[in-house]
Structures are given as structure tokens and as C-alpha cells.
Write a protein that holds these residues in place. Structure first.
Motif, short mmCIF file in Angstrom:
data_model
loop_
_atom_site.label_atom_id
_atom_site.label_comp_id
_atom_site.label_asym_id
_atom_site.label_seq_id
_atom_site.Cartn_x
_atom_site.Cartn_y
_atom_site.Cartn_z
N THR A 1 0.82 -1.40 -0.15
CA THR A 1 -0.01 -0.06 -0.11
C THR A 1 0.84 1.35 -0.02
O THR A 1 0.31 2.34 0.08
N PHE A 2 2.30 1.18 -0.17
CA PHE A 2 3.27 2.24 -0.19
C PHE A 2 2.85 3.07 -1.46
O PHE A 2 2.30 2.64 -2.51
N GLU A 3 2.80 4.20 -1.31
CA GLU A 3 2.77 5.14 -2.43
C GLU A 3 4.19 5.23 -3.30
O GLU A 3 5.14 5.26 -2.54
N ILE A 4 3.96 4.93 -4.41
CA ILE A 4 5.16 4.63 -5.35
C ILE A 4 5.12 5.75 -6.25
O ILE A 4 4.22 5.72 -7.15
N ARG A 5 6.43 6.63 -6.30
CA ARG A 5 6.42 7.71 -7.21
C ARG A 5 7.01 7.17 -8.63
O ARG A 5 6.86 7.84 -9.72
N THR A 6 8.22 6.29 -8.61
CA THR A 6 8.82 6.14 -9.68
C THR A 6 9.15 4.70 -9.74
O THR A 6 9.80 4.03 -8.56
N VAL A 7 9.36 3.94 -11.04
CA VAL A 7 9.82 2.59 -11.05
C VAL A 7 10.64 2.86 -12.21
O VAL A 7 10.64 3.39 -13.17
N ILE A 8 11.98 2.45 -12.03
CA ILE A 8 13.14 2.67 -12.92
C ILE A 8 13.57 1.17 -13.12
O ILE A 8 14.00 0.35 -12.16
N GLY A 9 13.69 0.67 -14.39
CA GLY A 9 14.14 -0.63 -14.66
C GLY A 9 14.28 -0.94 -16.25
O GLY A 9 14.21 -0.12 -16.86
N THR A 10 14.69 -2.18 -16.28
CA THR A 10 15.04 -2.63 -17.73
C THR A 10 13.47 -2.69 -18.57
O THR A 10 12.43 -2.87 -17.83
N ALA A 11 13.66 -2.55 -19.67
CA ALA A 11 12.53 -2.72 -20.72
C ALA A 11 11.94 -4.03 -20.25
O ALA A 11 10.46 -3.94 -20.33
N ALA A 12 12.75 -5.25 -20.21
CA ALA A 12 12.05 -6.33 -19.99
C ALA A 12 11.19 -6.41 -18.56
O ALA A 12 10.09 -6.72 -18.43
N TYR A 13 11.85 -5.81 -17.54
CA TYR A 13 11.18 -5.69 -16.40
C TYR A 13 9.88 -5.02 -16.20
O TYR A 13 8.89 -5.41 -15.94
N ILE A 14 9.81 -3.92 -16.95
CA ILE A 14 8.73 -3.13 -17.19
C ILE A 14 7.68 -3.79 -17.87
O ILE A 14 6.42 -3.62 -17.31
N ASP A 15 8.05 -4.19 -18.93
CA ASP A 15 6.98 -5.10 -19.75
C ASP A 15 6.37 -6.07 -18.85
O ASP A 15 5.28 -6.38 -19.08
N ALA A 16 7.20 -6.81 -17.99
CA ALA A 16 6.72 -7.91 -17.62
C ALA A 16 5.80 -7.42 -16.23
O ALA A 16 4.80 -8.30 -15.89
N HIS A 17 5.91 -6.30 -15.90
CA HIS A 17 5.23 -6.00 -14.52
C HIS A 17 4.27 -4.76 -14.94
O HIS A 17 3.76 -4.18 -14.25
N ARG A 18 3.92 -4.65 -16.14
CA ARG A 18 3.17 -3.54 -16.84
C ARG A 18 1.95 -3.45 -15.99
O ARG A 18 1.34 -2.39 -15.61
N ALA A 19 1.09 -4.60 -15.88
CA ALA A 19 -0.24 -4.63 -15.29
C ALA A 19 0.01 -3.99 -13.69
O ALA A 19 -1.11 -3.45 -13.13
N ALA A 20 1.06 -4.22 -13.11
CA ALA A 20 1.12 -4.17 -11.78
C ALA A 20 1.33 -2.52 -11.41
O ALA A 20 1.10 -1.73 -10.53
N ILE A 21 2.01 -2.13 -12.42
CA ILE A 21 2.59 -0.70 -12.49
C ILE A 21 1.76 0.14 -13.18
O ILE A 21 1.53 1.49 -12.42
N THR A 22 1.02 -0.02 -14.07
CA THR A 22 -0.02 0.87 -14.61
C THR A 22 -1.03 1.20 -13.68
O THR A 22 -1.55 0.49 -12.96
N GLY A 23 -1.27 2.52 -13.63
CA GLY A 23 -2.46 3.12 -12.84
C GLY A 23 -2.10 3.29 -11.32
O GLY A 23 -2.70 3.88 -10.66
N ARG A 24 -0.60 2.83 -11.11
CA ARG A 24 -0.33 2.71 -9.47
C ARG A 24 0.76 3.71 -9.45
O ARG A 24 1.07 4.14 -8.35
N VAL A 25 1.72 3.72 -10.63
CA VAL A 25 2.97 4.49 -10.48
C VAL A 25 3.00 5.59 -11.65
O VAL A 25 2.59 5.32 -12.78
N PRO A 26 3.16 7.03 -11.13
CA PRO A 26 2.82 8.12 -11.92
C PRO A 26 3.97 7.96 -13.06
O PRO A 26 3.84 8.53 -14.08
N GLU A 27 5.43 7.70 -12.67
CA GLU A 27 6.46 7.77 -13.29
C GLU A 27 7.05 6.44 -13.76
O GLU A 27 7.48 5.90 -12.76
N VAL A 28 7.30 6.08 -14.99
CA VAL A 28 8.25 4.72 -15.04
C VAL A 28 8.95 5.02 -15.85
O VAL A 28 9.04 5.83 -16.89
#
Length: 71
Positions: free
Chosen positions: A44-71
Motif C-alpha cells: 500500500t506504499f505510495e510509489i512515485r517512480t519505477v526505474i528498470g529494464t524494458a523487460a522488467y517494465i513490460d513483465a510488470h506493466r499490469a502492476a505498474i499501470t495506474g499505480r505508478v505515475p512515473e516509469v
């Protein structure tokens, strides 16, 4: 927002979070590693940014989308 490169200022800010003084000033912390980031994405932490490889971002897009304003 998906960025492909980070500015020098952004890199400097991220590096500064390794020091307690700056973490307290910014009221932010840095989480590193796949396991820790995965746990944060399911928390439930507020997450401001996720920085990762393209492969990580693609694999976790569902968890990131709508939850993290900056990727």
C-alpha cells in the motif's frame, strides 16, 4: 509516463537517496532489486517512480499501470 533515458539531475537525485540526510529531506527512499520492488508493487506504499529494464517494465506493466505515475 515512460522515459527511455534519465537526465543528469534525475540521476543525481536518485544517487542522493543513498544518504540518510537526503532521504529524510525528500521523505523518499530507494528500493533496489526485483524482489523488493515486486513486494512494493503489491503493498500500500505510495510509489512515485519505477526505474528498470524494458523487460522488467513490460513483465510488470499490469502492476505498474495506474499505480505508478512515473516509469
Amino acid at each position: 509516463m515512460v522515459e527511455t533515458t534519465l537526465s543528469k539531475n534525475r540521476i543525481s537525485q536518485i544517487r542522493s537517496l543513498h544518504q540518510k540526510k537526503f532521504r529524510e529531506e525528500e521523505r523518499l527512499f530507494l528500493a533496489e532489486g526485483v524482489k523488493v520492488v515486486d513486494e512494493l508493487l503489491s503493498s500500500t506504499f505510495e510509489i512515485r517512480t519505477v526505474i528498470g529494464t524494458a523487460a522488467y517494465i513490460d513483465a510488470h506493466r499490469a502492476a505498474i499501470t495506474g499505480r505508478v505515475p512515473e516509469v
